[in-house]
Motif scaffolding. Structure first.
Motif, mmCIF file in Angstrom:
data_model
loop_
_atom_site.group_PDB
_atom_site.id
_atom_site.type_symbol
_atom_site.label_atom_id
_atom_site.label_comp_id
_atom_site.label_asym_id
_atom_site.label_seq_id
_atom_site.Cartn_x
_atom_site.Cartn_y
_atom_site.Cartn_z
ATOM 1 N N LYS A 8 41.489 -28.213 16.754
ATOM 2 C CA LYS A 8 41.132 -27.602 15.475
ATOM 3 C C LYS A 8 39.653 -27.790 15.147
ATOM 4 C CE LYS A 8 41.907 -25.468 11.644
ATOM 5 N NZ LYS A 8 41.901 -24.024 11.691
ATOM 6 N N VAL A 9 39.139 -29.000 15.344
ATOM 7 C CA VAL A 9 37.725 -29.293 15.061
ATOM 8 C C VAL A 9 37.154 -30.006 16.286
ATOM 9 C CG1 VAL A 9 36.087 -30.391 13.485
ATOM 10 C CG2 VAL A 9 38.272 -29.543 12.609
ATOM 11 N N PRO A 10 36.683 -29.221 17.264
ATOM 12 C CA PRO A 10 36.210 -29.846 18.505
ATOM 13 C C PRO A 10 34.872 -30.565 18.391
ATOM 14 C CG PRO A 10 35.935 -27.472 18.591
ATOM 15 C CD PRO A 10 36.675 -27.776 17.323
ATOM 16 N N PHE A 11 34.131 -30.336 17.314
ATOM 17 C CA PHE A 11 32.798 -30.944 17.194
ATOM 18 C C PHE A 11 32.508 -31.229 15.726
ATOM 19 C CE2 PHE A 11 28.090 -30.366 16.881
ATOM 20 C CZ PHE A 11 27.706 -31.411 17.696
ATOM 21 N N VAL A 12 32.178 -32.478 15.423
ATOM 22 C CA VAL A 12 31.774 -32.866 14.071
ATOM 23 C C VAL A 12 30.684 -33.921 14.199
ATOM 24 C CG1 VAL A 12 33.611 -34.596 13.825
ATOM 25 C CG2 VAL A 12 32.586 -33.608 11.788
ATOM 26 N N GLU A 13 29.659 -33.793 13.348
ATOM 27 C CA GLU A 13 28.557 -34.754 13.376
ATOM 28 C C GLU A 13 27.956 -34.892 11.984
ATOM 29 O OE1 GLU A 13 25.354 -33.314 15.868
ATOM 30 O OE2 GLU A 13 25.121 -31.488 14.697
ATOM 31 N N MET A 14 27.301 -36.017 11.786
ATOM 32 C CA MET A 14 26.504 -36.217 10.587
ATOM 33 C C MET A 14 25.062 -36.161 11.062
ATOM 34 S SD MET A 14 28.621 -39.080 8.377
ATOM 35 C CE MET A 14 28.458 -40.389 9.579
ATOM 36 N N ALA A 15 24.390 -35.045 10.789
ATOM 37 C CA ALA A 15 23.031 -34.838 11.271
ATOM 38 C C ALA A 15 22.313 -33.856 10.362
ATOM 39 C CB ALA A 15 23.062 -34.298 12.703
ATOM 40 N N ASP A 16 21.000 -33.949 10.363
ATOM 41 C CA ASP A 16 20.160 -33.007 9.612
ATOM 42 C C ASP A 16 20.512 -32.974 8.128
ATOM 43 O OD1 ASP A 16 19.019 -32.287 12.101
ATOM 44 O OD2 ASP A 16 20.536 -30.738 12.396
ATOM 45 N N GLY A 17 20.991 -34.080 7.576
ATOM 46 C CA GLY A 17 21.329 -34.142 6.163
ATOM 47 C C GLY A 17 22.623 -33.441 5.798
ATOM 48 N N ARG A 18 23.484 -33.222 6.799
ATOM 49 C CA ARG A 18 24.754 -32.532 6.546
ATOM 50 C C ARG A 18 25.870 -33.151 7.388
ATOM 51 N NH1 ARG A 18 20.971 -28.582 7.071
ATOM 52 N NH2 ARG A 18 21.411 -28.286 9.256
ATOM 53 N N LEU A 19 27.096 -33.055 6.864
ATOM 54 C CA LEU A 19 28.284 -33.220 7.690
ATOM 55 C C LEU A 19 28.514 -31.813 8.217
ATOM 56 C CD1 LEU A 19 30.759 -34.878 8.666
ATOM 57 C CD2 LEU A 19 31.950 -34.005 6.655
ATOM 58 N N ALA A 109 23.387 -22.210 11.224
ATOM 59 C CA ALA A 109 24.546 -22.392 12.094
ATOM 60 C C ALA A 109 24.153 -22.453 13.567
ATOM 61 C CB ALA A 109 25.537 -21.264 11.867
ATOM 62 N N ALA A 110 23.095 -21.779 13.950
ATOM 63 C CA ALA A 110 22.733 -21.668 15.367
ATOM 64 C C ALA A 110 22.464 -23.026 16.005
ATOM 65 C CB ALA A 110 21.524 -20.747 15.532
ATOM 66 N N MET A 111 21.773 -23.923 15.300
ATOM 67 C CA MET A 111 21.457 -25.230 15.879
ATOM 68 C C MET A 111 22.721 -26.050 16.106
ATOM 69 S SD MET A 111 17.893 -26.330 13.967
ATOM 70 C CE MET A 111 18.530 -27.954 13.758
ATOM 71 N N VAL A 112 23.634 -26.010 15.153
ATOM 72 C CA VAL A 112 24.882 -26.767 15.273
ATOM 73 C C VAL A 112 25.702 -26.222 16.437
ATOM 74 C CG1 VAL A 112 27.018 -27.439 14.111
ATOM 75 C CG2 VAL A 112 24.893 -27.271 12.811
ATOM 76 N N PHE A 113 25.807 -24.901 16.522
ATOM 77 C CA PHE A 113 26.583 -24.294 17.597
ATOM 78 C C PHE A 113 25.945 -24.575 18.956
ATOM 79 C CE2 PHE A 113 28.300 -20.700 20.093
ATOM 80 C CZ PHE A 113 29.638 -21.035 19.974
ATOM 81 N N SER A 114 24.632 -24.574 19.021
ATOM 82 C CA SER A 114 23.928 -24.889 20.272
ATOM 83 C C SER A 114 24.220 -26.320 20.724
ATOM 84 C CB SER A 114 22.428 -24.693 20.068
ATOM 85 O OG SER A 114 21.721 -25.039 21.212
ATOM 86 N N ARG A 115 24.221 -27.277 19.780
ATOM 87 C CA ARG A 115 24.542 -28.665 20.151
ATOM 88 C C ARG A 115 25.982 -28.785 20.623
ATOM 89 N NH1 ARG A 115 20.865 -30.464 15.989
ATOM 90 N NH2 ARG A 115 22.486 -30.809 14.454
ATOM 91 N N PHE A 116 26.885 -28.051 19.985
ATOM 92 C CA PHE A 116 28.282 -28.038 20.417
ATOM 93 C C PHE A 116 28.389 -27.533 21.857
ATOM 94 C CE2 PHE A 116 32.083 -25.158 20.650
ATOM 95 C CZ PHE A 116 33.018 -26.149 20.882
ATOM 96 N N LEU A 117 27.708 -26.437 22.179
ATOM 97 C CA LEU A 117 27.751 -25.899 23.545
ATOM 98 C C LEU A 117 27.164 -26.888 24.542
ATOM 99 C CD1 LEU A 117 26.791 -22.168 22.941
ATOM 100 C CD2 LEU A 117 29.071 -23.145 23.371
ATOM 101 N N ARG A 118 26.143 -27.600 24.144
ATOM 102 C CA ARG A 118 25.548 -28.612 25.027
ATOM 103 C C ARG A 118 26.553 -29.729 25.314
ATOM 104 N NH1 ARG A 118 20.975 -29.801 27.286
ATOM 105 N NH2 ARG A 118 20.174 -31.912 27.383
ATOM 106 N N HIS A 119 27.292 -30.150 24.300
ATOM 107 C CA HIS A 119 28.323 -31.174 24.510
ATOM 108 C C HIS A 119 29.420 -30.654 25.429
ATOM 109 C CE1 HIS A 119 27.381 -34.366 21.407
ATOM 110 N NE2 HIS A 119 26.410 -33.502 21.290
#
Length: 145
Positions: A8-19, A109-119
Motif C-alpha cells: 500500500k505504501v512502498p516508500f515513506v520518508e521524513m525529508a525536505d520538511g515533509r512527511l 512530487a517529482a523529487m519524491v518519486f525519483s528517490r522512490f525509483l532509486r530505492h
C-alpha cells in the motif's frame, strides 16, 4: 511495532520538511500517488506520479492516500518522532491525522518519486558479498569508532 504495509505504501520518508512518500492506487495497479504533509503548516499535497491531482483531495480534508501515508510513517518511525518532525502535539489516544489542521498546498512530487525509483533500483541488483560503491559511507559491519 506493526509490520509495514509495503504493497500500500512502498516508500515513506521524513525529508525536505515533509512527511512524504508513494502510495499505491486502490483502483489501478499501474498508478501511484505522491503524497506529503508539510511540517509546521501541515499543508498536504497528493498527486499521481505524472502530476495529476488526486481526485479525493479537496477542501480542508486530506484524502485516503494521505491517511495511509501518515499511518505508515507512524509504523516506520513511531508516533512521537513523526509528530515532533511535523511540529504537532498528539495527546494520549489521539491519532496524528486528527491533530493536523492544514489545507491543500502544492508540493514537488517529482523529487519524491525519483528517490522512490532509486530505492527500487537497489532491489534489482544481484546479490554480492561486498559493499556497493555508492554506499561506501556506511560503516563496515563491526566497525568501532
Amino acid at each position: 511495532m506493526a509490520a509495514r504495509k509495503l504493497a500500500k505504501v512502498p516508500f515513506v520518508e521524513m525529508a525536505d520538511g515533509r512527511l512524504q512518500g508513494v502510495v499505491s492506487s486502490g483502483s489501478d495497479i499501474a498508478r501511484v500517488y505522491v503524497s506529503s504533509i508539510t511540517a509546521g503548516t501541515h499543508g498536504f499535497s497528493c498527486s499521481t506520479n505524472n502530476n495529476r491531482p488526486c481526485g479525493g483531495l479537496g477542501g480542508p480534508y486530506p484524502c485516503k492516500h494521505l491517511r495511509a501515508l501518515a499511518d505508515e510513517g507512524v509504523r516506520q518511525y513511531g508516533l512521537d518522532r513523526v509528530a515532533k518532525y511535523l511540529r504537532v502535539e498528539v495527546g494520549e489516544g489521539e491519532s496524528l491525522m486528527e491533530r493536523l489542521d492544514g489545507t491543500a498546498e502544492p508540493a514537488p512530487a517529482a523529487m519524491v518519486f525519483s528517490r522512490f525509483l532509486r530505492h527500487l533500483a537497489y532491489l534489482e541488483l544481484p546479490e554480492a558479498p561486498g559493499p556497493l560503491p555508492e554506499m561506501h559511507w556506511f560503516p563496515a559491519t563491526g566497525a568501532v569508532g
